[in-house]
Scaffold this motif. Structure first.
Motif, PDB file in Angstrom:
ATOM      1  N   TYR A  95       0.852  -1.186   0.000  1.00 15.25           N
ATOM      2  CA  TYR A  95       0.000   0.000   0.000  1.00 15.25           C
ATOM      3  C   TYR A  95       0.891   1.239   0.000  1.00 15.25           C
ATOM      4  O   TYR A  95       1.777   1.370   0.851  1.00 15.25           O
ATOM      5  CB  TYR A  95      -0.910   0.027   1.229  1.00 15.25           C
ATOM      6  N   VAL A  96       0.659   2.140  -0.938  1.00 13.85           N
ATOM      7  CA  VAL A  96       1.510   3.327  -1.049  1.00 13.85           C
ATOM      8  C   VAL A  96       0.684   4.588  -1.275  1.00 13.85           C
ATOM      9  O   VAL A  96       1.165   5.576  -1.822  1.00 13.85           O
ATOM     10  CB  VAL A  96       2.526   3.154  -2.198  1.00 13.85           C
ATOM     11  N   GLY A  97      -0.538   4.605  -0.817  1.00  9.92           N
ATOM     12  CA  GLY A  97      -1.466   5.660  -1.206  1.00  9.92           C
ATOM     13  C   GLY A  97      -1.399   6.954  -0.434  1.00  9.92           C
ATOM     14  O   GLY A  97      -2.166   7.874  -0.716  1.00  9.92           O
ATOM     15  N   GLU A  98      -0.509   7.091   0.557  1.00  5.18           N
ATOM     16  CA  GLU A  98      -0.514   8.302   1.384  1.00  5.18           C
ATOM     17  C   GLU A  98       0.710   9.182   1.150  1.00  5.18           C
ATOM     18  O   GLU A  98       0.990  10.073   1.938  1.00  5.18           O
ATOM     19  CB  GLU A  98      -0.569   7.905   2.866  1.00  5.18           C
ATOM     20  N   ASN A  99       1.448   8.938   0.077  1.00  6.19           N
ATOM     21  CA  ASN A  99       2.718   9.629  -0.103  1.00  6.19           C
ATOM     22  C   ASN A  99       2.803  10.225  -1.501  1.00  6.19           C
ATOM     23  O   ASN A  99       3.010   9.512  -2.483  1.00  6.19           O
ATOM     24  CB  ASN A  99       3.864   8.629   0.134  1.00  6.19           C
ATOM     25  N   LYS A 100       2.649  11.539  -1.600  1.00 12.08           N
ATOM     26  CA  LYS A 100       2.673  12.207  -2.909  1.00 12.08           C
ATOM     27  C   LYS A 100       4.050  12.146  -3.555  1.00 12.08           C
ATOM     28  O   LYS A 100       4.166  12.021  -4.767  1.00 12.08           O
ATOM     29  CB  LYS A 100       2.220  13.657  -2.751  1.00 12.08           C
ATOM     30  N   GLU A 101       5.103  12.239  -2.757  1.00  6.01           N
ATOM     31  CA  GLU A 101       6.447  12.170  -3.304  1.00  6.01           C
ATOM     32  C   GLU A 101       6.730  10.782  -3.860  1.00  6.01           C
ATOM     33  O   GLU A 101       7.425  10.634  -4.873  1.00  6.01           O
ATOM     34  CB  GLU A 101       7.480  12.533  -2.228  1.00  6.01           C
ATOM     35  N   PHE A 102       6.179   9.769  -3.212  1.00  6.99           N
ATOM     36  CA  PHE A 102       6.305   8.397  -3.714  1.00  6.99           C
ATOM     37  C   PHE A 102       5.702   8.317  -5.118  1.00  6.99           C
ATOM     38  O   PHE A 102       6.334   7.792  -6.044  1.00  6.99           O
ATOM     39  CB  PHE A 102       5.582   7.440  -2.774  1.00  6.99           C
ATOM     40  N   ALA A 103       4.500   8.825  -5.273  1.00  3.40           N
ATOM     41  CA  ALA A 103       3.835   8.794  -6.584  1.00  3.40           C
ATOM     42  C   ALA A 103       4.647   9.559  -7.619  1.00  3.40           C
ATOM     43  O   ALA A 103       4.799   9.103  -8.764  1.00  3.40           O
ATOM     44  CB  ALA A 103       2.431   9.376  -6.465  1.00  3.40           C
ATOM     45  N   ARG A 104       5.181  10.713  -7.236  1.00  7.45           N
ATOM     46  CA  ARG A 104       5.958  11.512  -8.188  1.00  7.45           C
ATOM     47  C   ARG A 104       7.205  10.762  -8.656  1.00  7.45           C
ATOM     48  O   ARG A 104       7.494  10.697  -9.860  1.00  7.45           O
ATOM     49  CB  ARG A 104       6.371  12.835  -7.541  1.00  7.45           C
ATOM     50  N   GLN A 105       7.953  10.184  -7.696  1.00  6.97           N
ATOM     51  CA  GLN A 105       9.176   9.471  -8.057  1.00  6.97           C
ATOM     52  C   GLN A 105       8.872   8.244  -8.919  1.00  6.97           C
ATOM     53  O   GLN A 105       9.598   7.952  -9.872  1.00  6.97           O
ATOM     54  CB  GLN A 105       9.938   9.060  -6.797  1.00  6.97           C
ATOM     55  N   TYR A 106       7.809   7.536  -8.577  1.00  7.55           N
ATOM     56  CA  TYR A 106       7.445   6.331  -9.327  1.00  7.55           C
ATOM     57  C   TYR A 106       7.068   6.672 -10.763  1.00  7.55           C
ATOM     58  O   TYR A 106       7.579   6.085 -11.732  1.00  7.55           O
ATOM     59  CB  TYR A 106       6.306   5.618  -8.607  1.00  7.55           C
ATOM     60  N   LEU A 107       6.195   7.660 -10.925  1.00  4.38           N
ATOM     61  CA  LEU A 107       5.692   8.001 -12.258  1.00  4.38           C
ATOM     62  C   LEU A 107       6.744   8.687 -13.119  1.00  4.38           C
ATOM     63  O   LEU A 107       6.651   8.661 -14.351  1.00  4.38           O
ATOM     64  CB  LEU A 107       4.443   8.878 -12.128  1.00  4.38           C
ATOM     65  N   SER A 108       7.753   9.287 -12.496  1.00  4.71           N
ATOM     66  CA  SER A 108       8.799   9.964 -13.258  1.00  4.71           C
ATOM     67  C   SER A 108       9.976   9.041 -13.565  1.00  4.71           C
ATOM     68  O   SER A 108      10.938   9.458 -14.227  1.00  4.71           O
ATOM     69  CB  SER A 108       9.302  11.187 -12.491  1.00  4.71           C
ATOM     70  N   GLY A 109       9.928   7.794 -13.069  1.00  2.00           N
ATOM     71  CA  GLY A 109      10.983   6.848 -13.367  1.00  2.00           C
ATOM     72  C   GLY A 109      12.158   6.878 -12.410  1.00  2.00           C
ATOM     73  O   GLY A 109      13.190   6.253 -12.663  1.00  2.00           O
ATOM     74  N   GLU A 110      12.021   7.590 -11.290  1.00  2.00           N
ATOM     75  CA  GLU A 110      13.112   7.676 -10.313  1.00  2.00           C
ATOM     76  C   GLU A 110      13.113   6.513  -9.328  1.00  2.00           C
ATOM     77  O   GLU A 110      14.128   6.268  -8.661  1.00  2.00           O
ATOM     78  CB  GLU A 110      13.007   8.989  -9.535  1.00  2.00           C
ATOM     79  N   LEU A 111      11.998   5.815  -9.224  1.00  2.00           N
ATOM     80  CA  LEU A 111      11.825   4.792  -8.200  1.00  2.00           C
ATOM     81  C   LEU A 111      11.219   3.538  -8.809  1.00  2.00           C
ATOM     82  O   LEU A 111      10.254   3.617  -9.570  1.00  2.00           O
ATOM     83  CB  LEU A 111      10.887   5.322  -7.099  1.00  2.00           C
ATOM     84  N   GLU A 112      11.793   2.385  -8.473  1.00  2.00           N
ATOM     85  CA  GLU A 112      11.219   1.111  -8.913  1.00  2.00           C
ATOM     86  C   GLU A 112      10.307   0.582  -7.817  1.00  2.00           C
ATOM     87  O   GLU A 112      10.676   0.584  -6.639  1.00  2.00           O
ATOM     88  CB  GLU A 112      12.323   0.101  -9.214  1.00  2.00           C
ATOM     89  N   VAL A 113       9.113   0.125  -8.202  1.00  2.00           N
ATOM     90  CA  VAL A 113       8.092  -0.282  -7.232  1.00  2.00           C
ATOM     91  C   VAL A 113       7.512  -1.630  -7.607  1.00  2.00           C
ATOM     92  O   VAL A 113       7.027  -1.819  -8.732  1.00  2.00           O
ATOM     93  CB  VAL A 113       6.952   0.759  -7.153  1.00  2.00           C
TER      94      VAL A 113
END
Length: 249
Positions: free
Chosen positions: A78-96
């Motif tokens: 579950y990762v729904g409470e973190n806006k920075e998480f979403a930003r990094q994931y969608l921009s390709g900075e973070l593998e999930v």
């Protein structure tokens, strides 16, 4: 008598190197090892791979490490409470890698029990089993890494998917009470993932609010035996934040 007690959180995480994998306890913001996370953030360790139920919020818990760009990959449910998480994931900075919550719990437990893999019905007939889930995006929004298809097998007329156990270099957990030999007692919902994360770590570090001596805990009340814990840090009372307020003042 031997003791696993270390001086402070900074000393306890000092050998966590860049690129290490971490199993981190807690459920939402409940029972998170905030003292150990803060010490790790101050240390500057980067390139971390994290296994945890979630990744905190933007300014607390694992969100501190995430905002500082210290985490390269997350396996969570579950990762729904973190806006920075979403930003990094969608921009390709973070593998999930997203995984069903019960599957994540069992993968951690299996790692601690020495079980390399197991079959579960969770995810059969979905991209969890069939593959294709976006693990990492490219900067242009295309998928650069996607989940592979997993082995399935039929037992007694029902299909199951093979899931691999999780073993991490280190585990960071929080307990309400612990003794100097690493026997731990967790408080309420903190029981959800802390014991499982502790089992999965090759080196497990436990921060405890109340420290007692060996023999002071009733063996029947111990939630996690000290065999799974290598280091204990006495942190005393810690700040406990509310993730979402659901009542009016």
């Amino acid at each position: 008598m031997s003791t696993k007690l270390v001086a402070d959180a900074r000393t306890a995480v000092a050998d966590i190197a860049d690129g290490s994998s971490l199993a981190v306890g807690g459920f939402g913001l409940c029972g998170i090892p905030s003292g150990l996370i803060a010490a790790l953030a101050a240390q500057g360790t980067a390139g971390l791979e994290v296994f945890s139920n979630n990744c905190g919020v933007d300014d607390w818990g694992l969100g501190i490490l995430l905002s500082a760009g210290r985490i390269r990959r997350v396996t969570a449910s579950y990762v729904g409470e973190n806006k920075e998480f979403a930003r990094q994931y969608l921009s390709g900075e973070l593998e999930v890698e997203l995984t069903p919550q019960g599957t994540l719990a069992e993968r951690l437990r299996a790692g601690g029990a020495g079980i390399p893999a197991f079959y579960t019905p969770a995810g059969v007939g979905t991209p969890v089993a069939e593959g294709g889930l976006p693990w990492r995006y490219s900067s242009d929004g295309s998928i650069s890494v996607q989940s592979p298809a997993k082995e399935t097998r039929e037992f007694d007329g029902r299909t199951y998917v093979l899931e691999r156990a999780i073993n991490a270099d280190f585990a960071l957990v929080h307990a309400e009470i612990g003794d100097t030999e690493g026997n731990l007692v967790f408080n309420k919902t903190a029981m959800n993932f802390n014991p499982l994360a502790a089992m999965a770590g090759r080196i497990t570090v436990a921060e405890v609010e109340t420290l007692v001596q060996p023999g002071e805990l009733d063996p029947a009340q111990v939630h996690l035996p000290g065999v799974f814990v290598q280091r204990v840090v006495h942190v005393g009372p810690v700040e406990k934040r509310i993730e979402k307020r659901t009542v009016a003042l």
